[in-house]
Design a protein around this motif. Structure first.
Motif, PDB file in Angstrom:
ATOM      1  N   LEU A   1     -42.659 -68.226 -45.140  1.00  0.00           N
ATOM      2  CA  LEU A   1     -42.168 -69.488 -45.509  1.00  0.00           C
ATOM      3  C   LEU A   1     -42.504 -70.702 -44.362  1.00  0.00           C
ATOM      4  O   LEU A   1     -42.233 -72.134 -44.760  1.00  0.00           O
ATOM      5  N   VAL A   2     -42.855 -70.519 -43.074  1.00  0.00           N
ATOM      6  CA  VAL A   2     -43.367 -71.629 -42.561  1.00  0.00           C
ATOM      7  C   VAL A   2     -44.821 -72.243 -42.895  1.00  0.00           C
ATOM      8  O   VAL A   2     -44.565 -73.255 -42.819  1.00  0.00           O
TER       9      VAL A   2
ATOM     10  N   GLY B   1     -33.027 -75.619 -40.468  1.00  0.00           N
ATOM     11  CA  GLY B   1     -31.728 -74.367 -40.679  1.00  0.00           C
ATOM     12  C   GLY B   1     -33.079 -72.765 -40.354  1.00  0.00           C
ATOM     13  O   GLY B   1     -31.425 -72.018 -39.684  1.00  0.00           O
ATOM     14  N   LEU B   2     -34.321 -72.812 -40.364  1.00  0.00           N
ATOM     15  CA  LEU B   2     -34.673 -72.183 -40.269  1.00  0.00           C
ATOM     16  C   LEU B   2     -35.052 -71.949 -39.082  1.00  0.00           C
ATOM     17  O   LEU B   2     -34.994 -70.624 -38.042  1.00  0.00           O
ATOM     18  N   TYR B   3     -35.279 -72.679 -38.227  1.00  0.00           N
ATOM     19  CA  TYR B   3     -35.636 -72.536 -36.839  1.00  0.00           C
ATOM     20  C   TYR B   3     -34.155 -71.884 -36.301  1.00  0.00           C
ATOM     21  O   TYR B   3     -34.279 -71.280 -35.152  1.00  0.00           O
ATOM     22  N   GLU B   4     -32.839 -72.743 -36.355  1.00  0.00           N
ATOM     23  CA  GLU B   4     -31.904 -72.430 -36.176  1.00  0.00           C
ATOM     24  C   GLU B   4     -31.599 -70.831 -36.113  1.00  0.00           C
ATOM     25  O   GLU B   4     -31.353 -69.965 -35.322  1.00  0.00           O
TER      26      GLU B   4
ATOM     27  N   TRP C   1     -28.226 -69.528 -46.241  1.00  0.00           N
ATOM     28  CA  TRP C   1     -29.927 -70.346 -46.339  1.00  0.00           C
ATOM     29  C   TRP C   1     -31.098 -70.273 -47.186  1.00  0.00           C
ATOM     30  O   TRP C   1     -31.772 -70.674 -47.826  1.00  0.00           O
ATOM     31  N   TRP C   2     -30.901 -68.493 -48.721  1.00  0.00           N
ATOM     32  CA  TRP C   2     -31.745 -68.921 -49.366  1.00  0.00           C
ATOM     33  C   TRP C   2     -30.976 -69.101 -50.906  1.00  0.00           C
ATOM     34  O   TRP C   2     -31.943 -69.350 -50.816  1.00  0.00           O
ATOM     35  N   TRP C   3     -29.763 -69.312 -49.915  1.00  0.00           N
ATOM     36  CA  TRP C   3     -28.874 -70.025 -51.041  1.00  0.00           C
ATOM     37  C   TRP C   3     -30.042 -71.713 -51.883  1.00  0.00           C
ATOM     38  O   TRP C   3     -29.817 -72.386 -52.161  1.00  0.00           O
TER      39      TRP C   3
END
Length: 512
Positions: free
Chosen positions: A463-464, A502-505, A152-154
């Protein structure tokens, strides 16, 4: 033996799915009837992913059954634990990425096929269709990479780097117009180096540049503020936690690298913001202003939110009173001494209203199928002639993203498009509401620390705010202008959706 070797090779190929997508991207961005075969890359990658995941699932189940058969009594408890653990692993790693917006994307894809029946020219629609297919491939690739510890960070880094690249492209290749005189000396000194881009022979359209920047500028802003409030030691610790590899960890121990990460982000924010100002896109200005106010409303203490809201309401009422007393907007601008600034003129409103009316006619005539992607620019002059706009002028879109989607893909496509926005904001709200410390912090099989922001609830909210601000800001922009589905800059839209999903998952669904 041959079967196992073939499986290993296919698994290695599948692991580089992002590379094949990257290689196919030029053919999808600049499609032709011959190069349209590159469209098969995306579904082939999906099919390979599903098949490979199913094979891994079968192998692991066989191993589990064999192990349980040897130790039926002693491993009865272990069998239950392994079953639970294996289920969690395969929900996380196997199968086609199942996301909350999959149904909406399925409807959107089906409507693309339906629109092919209505379009007068598949070749005219091919560019937008291939762009949409590429966008879907990028979305699922980001979601899939987000299931890895650092994926996710990449993906976030690629999103921010791509945004900086687009701003540079816009700065050096935009078709500049002078709407505000104070920017004329600056614009006159900007060398237009990038020329003759496909479909943009006269330069990038300034509204398209501004609307695209809105997707990632809020994220740049909030991350810059976030980093500026943390000490160098804290920044170094977070970088070391996020990125694996001894070489990189040693590099981050350098204070120079930490300062570069901080001020590099600030300089990037200032540059991108400056390019947005140079676009002189009034719709982008308005959308950014509303977005900033919305973000401020979320971050200020609750007891002060109503004060901020009251100030905004009083400002709007006061401005309205001044305009009424001046007998209209034009007179108000003249009274302020700004009548010579074309940027304050409302001349384009009449043209937009006429385009919107023709778009509504088009939706009424093609409500279920749409008229085909990228065909409104040609059909409008034939079926719905404009009175105030020359028929020689290319109207690229309906100057409203929601109307444009309805024209391209019909009302079912519009419903799917709206639902993507609704579900994306819902996912962001769910992430925002996750209590601090609720997530666990497991380690991967290689001993790497998995993605986990539970130790830093401020980062989660940052991030949100950044991702949600970009999505909201462009949505406001889309009320008066448009970047059509499948357009080249639209790749940032799918990257943004992939990051949100992706952040949600990672945070809400898998609790890691």
């Amino acid at each position: 033996m041959i079967k196992n070797a073939a499986f290993i090779i296919l698994k290695f190929i599948d692991r580089l799915h992002w590379l094949w997508l990257l290689l196919a991207a030029p053919f999808l961005v600049l499609p032709s009837p011959v190069r349209s075969l590159a469209l098969l890359v995306v579904p082939i990658l999906w099919i390979r992913y599903i098949w490979g995941s199913w094979q891994e699932y079968r192998i692991q189940n066989i191993k589990l059954k064999i192990g349980n058969g040897k130790h039926k009594i002693e491993n009865r408890k272990l069998k239950i634990e392994n079953s639970a653990n294996s289920s969690a692993i395969f929900v996380f790693n196997a199968g086609f990425p199942v996301t909350p917006i999959n149904i909406s994307l399925l409807v959107l894809t089906l409507m693309v096929l339906v629109s092919l029946w209505a379009t007068y020219s598949i070749e005219q629609s091919l560019e937008k269709i291939s762009g949409l297919v590429l966008g879907l491939g990028v979305f699922f690739a980001v979601v899939r990479e987000s299931r890895k510890s650092s994926g996710w960070w990449w993906s976030l880094t690629a999103f921010l780097g791509g945004g900086l690249g687009w701003a540079t492209l816009g700065f050096l290749g935009m078709n500049y117009q002078v709407r505000f005189s104070f920017l004329a000396p600056v614009i006159s000194r900007i060398p237009v180096i990038i020329k003759g881009l496909p479909g943009e022979a006269s330069g990038l359209q300034h509204n398209a540049v501004g609307g695209t920047i809105l997707w990632y500028l809020p994220l740049y802003c909030v991350l810059s503020v976030y980093l500026s409030k943390y000490k160098i030691e804290n920044i170094k610790y977070k970088i070391e936690k996020r990125v694996s590899g001894k070489t990189w960890v040693r590099f981050t121990q350098s204070r120079v690298a930490v300062w570069v990460s901080r001020f590099g982000l600030w300089l990037g924010t200032l540059f991108i913001g400056g390019v947005l100002v140079l676009t002189q896109s009034r719709g982008s200005y308005l959308a950014l202003g509303i977005t900033v106010l919305g973000l401020l409303f979320l971050v200020v203490p609750k007891r002060r939110r109503w004060i901020l809201l009251a100030l905004i309401i009083l400002f709007v009422i006061g401005l309205g009173v001044f305009i009424v007393q001046a007998s209209g907007w034009e007179e108000f601008i003249a009274l302020m001494g700004l009548s010579a600034e074309s940027g304050f003129s409302l001349d384009t409103i009449g043209a937009r209203l006429e385009i919107w009316s023709r778009a509504i006619y088009g939706v009424q005539d093609f409500p279920f199928t749409g008229m085909g992607m990228n065909t409104f620019r040609e059909v409008v002059h034939v079926l719905y002639p404009l009175f105030t706009i020359s028929p020689d002028l290319d109207i690229a879109h309906a100057h409203n993203e929601f109307l444009q989607v309805a024209l391209d893909l019909g009302i079912p496509g519009l419903i799917a498009f709206i639902s993507i926005y609704v579900i994306s904001f819902w996912m962001l709200v769910k992430v925002w509401q996750v209590p601090s410390g609720e997530e666990t912090s497991p380690k991967t099989s290689k001993g790497q620390i998995a993605f986990n922001i539970s130790q830093d609830p401020v980062l989660k909210k940052v991030l949100v705010l950044g991702l949600g601000g970009g999505l909201f800001g462009h949505m406001i922009f889309g009320m008066t202008d448009a970047i059509s589905l499948g357009a080249k800059p639209g790749i940032f839209y799918w990257l943004l959706l992939g990051l949100i999903t992706g952040l949600y998952e990672r945070i809400e669904k898998f609790k890691i």
